[in-house]
Design an enzyme around this catalytic site. Structure first.
Site, PDB file in Angstrom:
ATOM      1  N   GLY A  30      33.422 -53.882  12.251  1.00 36.40           N
ATOM      2  CA  GLY A  30      33.971 -53.894  10.895  1.00 36.40           C
ATOM      3  C   GLY A  30      33.494 -52.715  10.073  1.00 36.40           C
ATOM      4  N   LEU A  32      35.419 -50.809   8.434  1.00 35.72           N
ATOM      5  CA  LEU A  32      36.302 -49.840   9.099  1.00 35.72           C
ATOM      6  C   LEU A  32      36.467 -48.561   8.286  1.00 35.72           C
ATOM      7  CD1 LEU A  32      39.133 -52.178  10.478  1.00 35.72           C
ATOM      8  CD2 LEU A  32      36.955 -51.543  11.534  1.00 35.72           C
ATOM      9  N   HIS A  33      36.507 -47.443   9.016  1.00 36.67           N
ATOM     10  CA  HIS A  33      36.735 -46.124   8.416  1.00 36.67           C
ATOM     11  C   HIS A  33      37.723 -45.377   9.305  1.00 36.67           C
ATOM     12  CE1 HIS A  33      34.066 -44.779  11.562  1.00 36.67           C
ATOM     13  NE2 HIS A  33      33.071 -45.517  11.095  1.00 36.67           N
ATOM     14  N   GLY A  35      37.395 -43.250  11.538  1.00 39.50           N
ATOM     15  CA  GLY A  35      37.043 -43.207  12.968  1.00 39.50           C
ATOM     16  C   GLY A  35      37.634 -44.395  13.704  1.00 39.50           C
ATOM     17  N   HIS A  36      37.407 -45.595  13.137  1.00 43.86           N
ATOM     18  CA  HIS A  36      37.988 -46.807  13.733  1.00 43.86           C
ATOM     19  C   HIS A  36      39.519 -46.719  13.746  1.00 43.86           C
ATOM     20  CE1 HIS A  36      34.137 -48.494  11.923  1.00 43.86           C
ATOM     21  NE2 HIS A  36      34.002 -48.833  13.190  1.00 43.86           N
ATOM     22  N   GLN A  60      22.859 -57.262  19.606  1.00 46.27           N
ATOM     23  CA  GLN A  60      22.633 -55.845  19.889  1.00 46.27           C
ATOM     24  C   GLN A  60      21.717 -55.181  18.866  1.00 46.27           C
ATOM     25  OE1 GLN A  60      26.966 -54.901  19.585  1.00 46.27           O
ATOM     26  NE2 GLN A  60      26.294 -53.057  18.515  1.00 46.27           N
ATOM     27  N   GLN A 154      34.000 -41.638  21.325  1.00 44.92           N
ATOM     28  CA  GLN A 154      32.975 -40.741  21.883  1.00 44.92           C
ATOM     29  C   GLN A 154      31.770 -40.646  20.939  1.00 44.92           C
ATOM     30  OE1 GLN A 154      34.022 -36.532  22.409  1.00 44.92           O
ATOM     31  NE2 GLN A 154      31.821 -36.194  22.216  1.00 44.92           N
ATOM     32  N   ARG A 193      27.341 -46.600   8.894  1.00 47.73           N
ATOM     33  CA  ARG A 193      25.995 -46.460   8.317  1.00 47.73           C
ATOM     34  C   ARG A 193      25.908 -45.322   7.289  1.00 47.73           C
ATOM     35  NH1 ARG A 193      24.295 -48.372  13.685  1.00 47.73           N
ATOM     36  NH2 ARG A 193      23.208 -50.356  13.369  1.00 47.73           N
TER      37      ARG A 193
HETATM   38  P1  AMP Z   1      31.292 -49.735  15.451  1.00 48.27           P
HETATM   39  O1  AMP Z   1      32.058 -50.514  14.453  1.00 48.27           O
HETATM   40  O2  AMP Z   1      30.304 -48.796  14.868  1.00 48.27           O
HETATM   41  O3  AMP Z   1      30.697 -50.614  16.540  1.00 48.27           O
HETATM   42  O4  AMP Z   1      32.346 -48.811  16.192  1.00 48.27           O
HETATM   43  C1  AMP Z   1      33.473 -49.360  16.815  1.00 48.27           C
HETATM   44  C2  AMP Z   1      34.141 -48.292  17.625  1.00 48.27           C
HETATM   45  O5  AMP Z   1      34.550 -47.223  16.781  1.00 48.27           O
HETATM   46  C3  AMP Z   1      33.219 -47.680  18.693  1.00 48.27           C
HETATM   47  O6  AMP Z   1      33.953 -47.484  19.888  1.00 48.27           O
HETATM   48  C4  AMP Z   1      32.810 -46.383  18.061  1.00 48.27           C
HETATM   49  O7  AMP Z   1      32.457 -45.377  19.007  1.00 48.27           O
HETATM   50  C5  AMP Z   1      34.072 -46.007  17.310  1.00 48.27           C
HETATM   51  N1  AMP Z   1      33.752 -45.052  16.256  1.00 48.27           N
HETATM   52  C6  AMP Z   1      32.809 -45.168  15.290  1.00 48.27           C
HETATM   53  N2  AMP Z   1      32.751 -44.053  14.531  1.00 48.27           N
HETATM   54  C7  AMP Z   1      33.656 -43.203  15.043  1.00 48.27           C
HETATM   55  C8  AMP Z   1      34.073 -41.871  14.713  1.00 48.27           C
HETATM   56  N3  AMP Z   1      33.527 -41.186  13.710  1.00 48.27           N
HETATM   57  N4  AMP Z   1      35.050 -41.313  15.461  1.00 48.27           N
HETATM   58  C9  AMP Z   1      35.618 -41.983  16.497  1.00 48.27           C
HETATM   59  N5  AMP Z   1      35.272 -43.246  16.859  1.00 48.27           N
HETATM   60  C10 AMP Z   1      34.309 -43.840  16.141  1.00 48.27           C
END
Ligand code: AMP
Length: 284
Positions: A30, A32-33, A35-36, A60, A154, A193
């Site tokens: 969650g 979400l930005h 990247g997500h 985790q 990545q 973060r």
């Molecule tokens: P998280 O919510 O941090 O567990 O991330 C969920 C998914 O989004 C994971 O596969 C992350 O690698 C991906 N993710 C997080 N930040 C980025 C970003 N800046 N660019 C691309 N993917 C991202």
């Protein structure tokens, strides 16, 4: 559609499967930005139906980590997912995922434990048990949703390498799609973060991408000695940066190298304002 229960997700997905539709899963915690959203967009392109999981996975996080204060923004996440045309947002409680009142530890629950080296190098050096927790929740999500494709960033390079290894070793019939890192214009890799950082902290955080870009350009100029490449970081670091690691390793196996080559990836973890930030770059 927002679903909280495992059975509801299974029912909906199995109805889609009966119609012959392909399903993509985007696992997230969650907050979400963009990247997500890039993962969600890729999933929408590749699959008929898209499920986003939105779950801050307690197993985790280490005892001194930020599980309690991790940003939880389900309403905003729903809005973004609706805009992107996500079919299901699966936001279970910890009780739904792990069983009511269960003790969340590996002396009580079955965990997925990838090989020692993979989970104890890089981020694993300071985050004991982190990748076991990640793989356990990801395999559970795979079993709940049973997608054809799953999408990972990545940005968390070690995570996606370990998940690919798990999928291969355990014959999981799901295709893993790795998506590039999305950055702010400044170069800062997007992360949930980043919300913890002040404006000044955000500027100090640019050092991570600067160090990585500089290593890449030194490599392009012909420097391959890993120690020499790592040394270049000291041109950027100040007392505001608490470096946890900077490594140049094989991009598929995470093995250390003496000399960098076209299969190398440089990875960094550094604390700024006590916020743990990670970033990485392929040297080619
Ligand atoms: P998280 O919510 O941090 O567990 O991330 C969920 C998914 O989004 C994971 O596969 C992350 O690698 C991906 N993710 C997080 N930040 C980025 C970003 N800046 N660019 C691309 N993917 C991202």
């Amino acid at each position: 559609m927002l679903l909280h229960r495992i059975e509801e997700v299974r029912e909906q997905v199995s109805a889609w499967k009966k119609e012959g539709l392909t399903v993509g899963l985007v696992p997230t915690m969650g907050a979400l930005h963009a990247g997500h959203l890039s993962l969600i967009k890729k999933a929408k392109e590749a699959c008929d139906k898209v499920v986003v999981s939105d779950f801050v996975n307690p197993i985790q996080f280490g005892p001194s980590e930020d599980f309690d204060k991790y940003p939880r923004t389900l309403d905003a996440d729903m809005e973004l997912c609706n805009k992107e045309g996500v079919d299901i947002v699966f936001a279970p409680s910890a009780n739904e995922m792990y069983g009511e009142g269960q003790k969340l530890s590996n002396d009580n629950l079955t965990y997925v434990c990838p090989p020692f080296f993979y989970v104890n190098t890089l981020c694993g050096k300071t985050r004991t048990g982190h990748f076991d927790g990640v793989c356990t929740v990801v395999l559970k999500l795979f079993n709940i949703v049973q997608p054809d494709y799953a999408f990972f960033g990545q940005k968390d390079a070690q995570q996606v390498i370990i998940i690919k290894k798990m999928v291969k070793d355990l014959n999981v019939p799901i295709k893993i799609v790795q998506c590039p890192i999305i950055r702010e214009e400044s170069g800062l890799a997007l992360s949930s973060r980043n919300k913890y950082l002040s404006e000044e902290g955000k500027k100090d955080a640019l050092v991570l991408s600067k160090i990585l870009n500089n290593i890449k350009s030194c490599y392009e100029k012909g420097i391959t000695d890993v120690e020499a490449l790592k040394e270049t970081a000291y041109n950027f670091l100040t007392e505001k940066h608490n470096m946890e690691y900077l490594e140049i390793v094989d991009k598929d196996t995470l093995e250390n190298k003496t000399n960098a080559d076209d299969n190398s990836i440089a990875l960094i973890a550094c604390r700024v304002e006590n916020v743990r930030l990670i970033d990485n770059i392929y040297l080619k």
